[in-house]
Design a protein around this motif. Structure first.
Motif, PDB file in Angstrom:
ATOM      1  N   ASP A   1      -1.727   1.160 -17.682  1.00 18.84           N
ATOM      2  CA  ASP A   1      -0.684   0.941 -16.672  1.00 18.84           C
ATOM      3  C   ASP A   1      -1.151   1.359 -15.282  1.00 18.84           C
ATOM      4  OD1 ASP A   1       1.037  -0.117 -18.510  1.00 18.84           O
ATOM      5  OD2 ASP A   1       2.207   1.721 -18.794  1.00 18.84           O
ATOM      6  N   ASP A   2      -1.933   2.438 -15.214  1.00 17.08           N
ATOM      7  CA  ASP A   2      -2.448   2.887 -13.918  1.00 17.08           C
ATOM      8  C   ASP A   2      -3.453   1.882 -13.358  1.00 17.08           C
ATOM      9  OD1 ASP A   2      -0.907   5.100 -14.262  1.00 17.08           O
ATOM     10  OD2 ASP A   2      -2.561   6.507 -14.581  1.00 17.08           O
ATOM     11  N   ILE A   3      -4.280   1.347 -14.233  1.00 18.87           N
ATOM     12  CA  ILE A   3      -5.263   0.350 -13.793  1.00 18.87           C
ATOM     13  C   ILE A   3      -4.552  -0.911 -13.315  1.00 18.87           C
ATOM     14  CG2 ILE A   3      -7.164  -1.139 -14.549  1.00 18.87           C
ATOM     15  CD1 ILE A   3      -7.956   1.062 -16.526  1.00 18.87           C
ATOM     16  N   ARG A   4      -3.562  -1.357 -14.081  1.00 20.61           N
ATOM     17  CA  ARG A   4      -2.811  -2.560 -13.695  1.00 20.61           C
ATOM     18  C   ARG A   4      -2.133  -2.360 -12.347  1.00 20.61           C
ATOM     19  NH1 ARG A   4       2.257  -3.384 -13.998  1.00 20.61           N
ATOM     20  NH2 ARG A   4       2.553  -1.663 -15.470  1.00 20.61           N
ATOM     21  N   ARG A   5      -1.589  -1.158 -12.120  1.00 17.23           N
ATOM     22  CA  ARG A   5      -0.929  -0.870 -10.844  1.00 17.23           C
ATOM     23  C   ARG A   5      -1.934  -0.943  -9.690  1.00 17.23           C
ATOM     24  NH1 ARG A   5       0.691   3.730 -12.169  1.00 17.23           N
ATOM     25  NH2 ARG A   5       2.501   2.922 -13.311  1.00 17.23           N
ATOM     26  N   ASP A   6      -3.140  -0.465  -9.914  1.00 22.41           N
ATOM     27  CA  ASP A   6      -4.175  -0.549  -8.878  1.00 22.41           C
ATOM     28  C   ASP A   6      -4.525  -1.998  -8.568  1.00 22.41           C
ATOM     29  OD1 ASP A   6      -4.344   2.139  -8.486  1.00 22.41           O
ATOM     30  OD2 ASP A   6      -6.251   2.423  -9.527  1.00 22.41           O
ATOM     31  N   VAL A   7      -4.602  -2.815  -9.615  1.00 23.04           N
ATOM     32  CA  VAL A   7      -4.918  -4.240  -9.410  1.00 23.04           C
ATOM     33  C   VAL A   7      -3.820  -4.907  -8.599  1.00 23.04           C
ATOM     34  CG1 VAL A   7      -5.318  -6.461 -10.524  1.00 23.04           C
ATOM     35  CG2 VAL A   7      -6.287  -4.382 -11.524  1.00 23.04           C
ATOM     36  N   GLU A   8      -2.596  -4.658  -8.979  1.00 24.07           N
ATOM     37  CA  GLU A   8      -1.471  -5.326  -8.317  1.00 24.07           C
ATOM     38  C   GLU A   8      -1.291  -4.863  -6.875  1.00 24.07           C
ATOM     39  OE1 GLU A   8       1.304  -6.102 -12.297  1.00 24.07           O
ATOM     40  OE2 GLU A   8       1.769  -4.445 -10.915  1.00 24.07           O
ATOM     41  N   GLU A   9      -1.305  -3.538  -6.667  1.00 24.20           N
ATOM     42  CA  GLU A   9      -1.021  -3.006  -5.339  1.00 24.20           C
ATOM     43  C   GLU A   9      -2.237  -2.968  -4.423  1.00 24.20           C
ATOM     44  OE1 GLU A   9       0.801   0.784  -5.856  1.00 24.20           O
ATOM     45  OE2 GLU A   9       2.534  -0.009  -6.974  1.00 24.20           O
ATOM     46  N   GLY A  10      -3.415  -2.759  -5.000  1.00 25.97           N
ATOM     47  CA  GLY A  10      -4.611  -2.615  -4.180  1.00 25.97           C
ATOM     48  C   GLY A  10      -5.381  -3.890  -3.963  1.00 25.97           C
ATOM     49  N   ILE A  11      -5.125  -4.906  -4.790  1.00 31.01           N
ATOM     50  CA  ILE A  11      -5.883  -6.148  -4.665  1.00 31.01           C
ATOM     51  C   ILE A  11      -4.975  -7.361  -4.484  1.00 31.01           C
ATOM     52  CG2 ILE A  11      -7.499  -7.709  -5.827  1.00 31.01           C
ATOM     53  CD1 ILE A  11      -8.730  -5.243  -7.129  1.00 31.01           C
ATOM     54  N   LEU A  12      -4.105  -7.599  -5.454  1.00 29.63           N
ATOM     55  CA  LEU A  12      -3.283  -8.809  -5.395  1.00 29.63           C
ATOM     56  C   LEU A  12      -2.391  -8.849  -4.156  1.00 29.63           C
ATOM     57  CD1 LEU A  12      -2.245  -9.275  -9.147  1.00 29.63           C
ATOM     58  CD2 LEU A  12      -4.296 -10.049  -7.935  1.00 29.63           C
ATOM     59  N   ARG A  13      -1.722  -7.737  -3.847  1.00 36.69           N
ATOM     60  CA  ARG A  13      -0.793  -7.724  -2.721  1.00 36.69           C
ATOM     61  C   ARG A  13      -1.488  -7.686  -1.367  1.00 36.69           C
ATOM     62  NH1 ARG A  13       4.028  -3.617  -4.815  1.00 36.69           N
ATOM     63  NH2 ARG A  13       4.593  -4.855  -6.662  1.00 36.69           N
ATOM     64  N   ILE A  14      -2.762  -7.326  -1.371  1.00 34.95           N
ATOM     65  CA  ILE A  14      -3.502  -7.241  -0.105  1.00 34.95           C
ATOM     66  C   ILE A  14      -4.387  -8.457   0.108  1.00 34.95           C
ATOM     67  CG2 ILE A  14      -5.242  -5.927   1.171  1.00 34.95           C
ATOM     68  CD1 ILE A  14      -4.173  -3.407  -0.130  1.00 34.95           C
ATOM     69  N   TYR A  15      -5.204  -8.773  -0.875  1.00 40.81           N
ATOM     70  CA  TYR A  15      -6.176  -9.845  -0.718  1.00 40.81           C
ATOM     71  C   TYR A  15      -5.663 -11.207  -1.194  1.00 40.81           C
ATOM     72  CZ  TYR A  15      -9.395  -6.018   0.144  1.00 40.81           C
ATOM     73  OH  TYR A  15     -10.019  -4.913   0.667  1.00 40.81           O
ATOM     74  N   LEU A  16      -4.610 -11.195  -2.015  1.00 42.79           N
ATOM     75  CA  LEU A  16      -4.033 -12.441  -2.495  1.00 42.79           C
ATOM     76  C   LEU A  16      -2.558 -12.508  -2.125  1.00 42.79           C
ATOM     77  CD1 LEU A  16      -6.608 -12.024  -4.400  1.00 42.79           C
ATOM     78  CD2 LEU A  16      -5.411 -13.496  -6.004  1.00 42.79           C
ATOM     79  N   ALA A  17      -2.231 -12.064  -0.926  1.00 47.00           N
ATOM     80  CA  ALA A  17      -0.835 -11.966  -0.507  1.00 47.00           C
ATOM     81  C   ALA A  17      -0.100 -13.296  -0.616  1.00 47.00           C
ATOM     82  CB  ALA A  17      -0.758 -11.451   0.925  1.00 47.00           C
ATOM     83  N   GLU A  18      -0.790 -14.392  -0.298  1.00 46.59           N
ATOM     84  CA  GLU A  18      -0.149 -15.705  -0.348  1.00 46.59           C
ATOM     85  C   GLU A  18       0.017 -16.227  -1.771  1.00 46.59           C
ATOM     86  OE1 GLU A  18      -2.381 -18.312   2.077  1.00 46.59           O
ATOM     87  OE2 GLU A  18      -1.947 -17.265   3.961  1.00 46.59           O
ATOM     88  N   ASN A  19      -0.744 -15.622  -2.701  1.00 49.95           N
ATOM     89  CA  ASN A  19      -0.704 -16.095  -4.083  1.00 49.95           C
ATOM     90  C   ASN A  19      -0.163 -15.047  -5.053  1.00 49.95           C
ATOM     91  OD1 ASN A  19      -3.677 -17.081  -2.840  1.00 49.95           O
ATOM     92  ND2 ASN A  19      -2.376 -18.722  -3.642  1.00 49.95           N
ATOM     93  N   VAL A  20       0.370 -13.957  -4.519  1.00 51.17           N
ATOM     94  CA  VAL A  20       0.749 -12.838  -5.373  1.00 51.17           C
ATOM     95  C   VAL A  20       1.795 -13.221  -6.421  1.00 51.17           C
ATOM     96  CG1 VAL A  20       2.552 -12.004  -3.806  1.00 51.17           C
ATOM     97  CG2 VAL A  20       1.394 -10.397  -5.362  1.00 51.17           C
ATOM     98  N   LEU A  21       2.645 -14.171  -6.104  1.00 49.06           N
ATOM     99  CA  LEU A  21       3.684 -14.575  -7.058  1.00 49.06           C
ATOM    100  C   LEU A  21       3.153 -15.495  -8.141  1.00 49.06           C
ATOM    101  CD1 LEU A  21       6.688 -15.172  -4.627  1.00 49.06           C
ATOM    102  CD2 LEU A  21       6.184 -13.146  -6.001  1.00 49.06           C
ATOM    103  N   THR A  22       1.974 -16.047  -7.934  1.00 48.90           N
ATOM    104  CA  THR A  22       1.427 -16.986  -8.918  1.00 48.90           C
ATOM    105  C   THR A  22       0.290 -16.394  -9.744  1.00 48.90           C
ATOM    106  OG1 THR A  22      -0.150 -17.897  -7.304  1.00 48.90           O
ATOM    107  CG2 THR A  22       2.036 -18.938  -7.448  1.00 48.90           C
ATOM    108  N   VAL A  23      -0.028 -15.127  -9.506  1.00 43.31           N
ATOM    109  CA  VAL A  23      -1.118 -14.473 -10.238  1.00 43.31           C
ATOM    110  C   VAL A  23      -0.573 -13.263 -10.987  1.00 43.31           C
ATOM    111  CG1 VAL A  23      -3.314 -13.262 -10.040  1.00 43.31           C
ATOM    112  CG2 VAL A  23      -2.851 -15.236  -8.589  1.00 43.31           C
ATOM    113  N   LYS A  24      -1.019 -13.100 -12.220  1.00 43.39           N
ATOM    114  CA  LYS A  24      -0.574 -11.975 -13.045  1.00 43.39           C
ATOM    115  C   LYS A  24      -1.782 -11.247 -13.614  1.00 43.39           C
ATOM    116  CE  LYS A  24       2.312 -10.777 -17.021  1.00 43.39           C
ATOM    117  NZ  LYS A  24       3.176 -11.300 -18.127  1.00 43.39           N
TER     118      LYS A  24
END
Length: 229
Positions: free
Chosen positions: A147-170
């Motif tokens: 869960d900690d790793i997943r949180r890092d992926v979501e908050e540290g990568i997806l929301r920053i580097y994939l901001a335009e695609n964050v809703l389409t990536v899991k």
């Protein structure tokens, strides 16, 4: 996203010996604490060397061998000197292989491998001992909860580097294995997500199941072209 350093996994209660410690005292210390090596420190807690079991064994290896052999190499001469040593200062290997506080875990791991050591004294900017990190300590990052790793992926990568695609990536994580699934605009976006995810502490590997509309790999070449190592 937290960047893990040696400070996060090191042992702060370190067994040390002073430079004037007698040979037998060092032997007793290693056996009593079940250690294979111990840092040697001066009066200011600065690391001046390391005494290992191998250093101590020279006294046994060269017992009764008083005369140096003809054309003896520098390494053998150094070992013979240690066979006559009486204190930690004479026994220790110098210069010590140490690592600065704040060093990233991957860098510490590479230093261990390059120097062939199992542990590294951790020092501050003045060379004073603040901890010690072993190979086992570096592996602690792989005990991080999924869960900690997943949180890092979501908050540290997806929301920053994939901001335009964050809703389409899991991102899902199982035993440190991260799976990225969804849809992005181009190949380079998917590649950045995969490369950065792989650098997160505790990630064992990344499964890339991302789809993209435009393949720009021929334009950019590799990740190095857009600043990702």
């Amino acid at each position: 996203m937290k960047n893990w350093h040696v400070d996060d996994v090191m042992t702060t209660s370190v067994v040390t010996v002073p430079e004037e410690a007698p040979y037998r005292a060092v032997v007793d210390l290693l056996i009593r604490h079940r250690l294979s090596a111990v840092p040697v420190v001066d009066d200011f807690q600065r690391v001046t060397g390391v005494v290992s079991e191998a250093d101590l064994l020279r006294k046994i290896e060269y017992a009764g061998d008083e005369k140096p052999r003809l054309f003896e190499g520098r390494r053998r001469r150094g070992e013979r000197v240690k066979a006559d040593a009486r204190t930690a200062a004479d026994l220790m290997s110098v210069p010590p292989v140490t690592v600065l506080k704040g060093t990233p875990i991957p860098a510490a791991a590479r230093l261990m491998e390059r120097e062939g050591v199992k542990r590294l004294p951790v020092i501050d900017d003045l060379g004073r001992l603040v901890g010690i990190v072993s190979r086992g300590d570096l592996l602690k990052v792989h005990l991080r909860p999924d869960d900690d790793i997943r949180r890092d992926v979501e908050e540290g990568i997806l929301r920053i580097y994939l901001a335009e695609n964050v809703l389409t990536v899991k991102a899902t994580v199982a035993d440190g294995l991260v799976t990225l699934k969804g849809h992005v605009d181009r190949w380079s976006t998917a590649d950045i997500a995969k490369r950065l995810t792989r650098q997160i502490a505790g990630v064992v590997d990344v499964v890339d199941e991302l789809e993209y509309d435009y393949d720009d790999s021929n334009v950019l070449g590799t990740g190095i072209a857009y600043g990702i190592a």
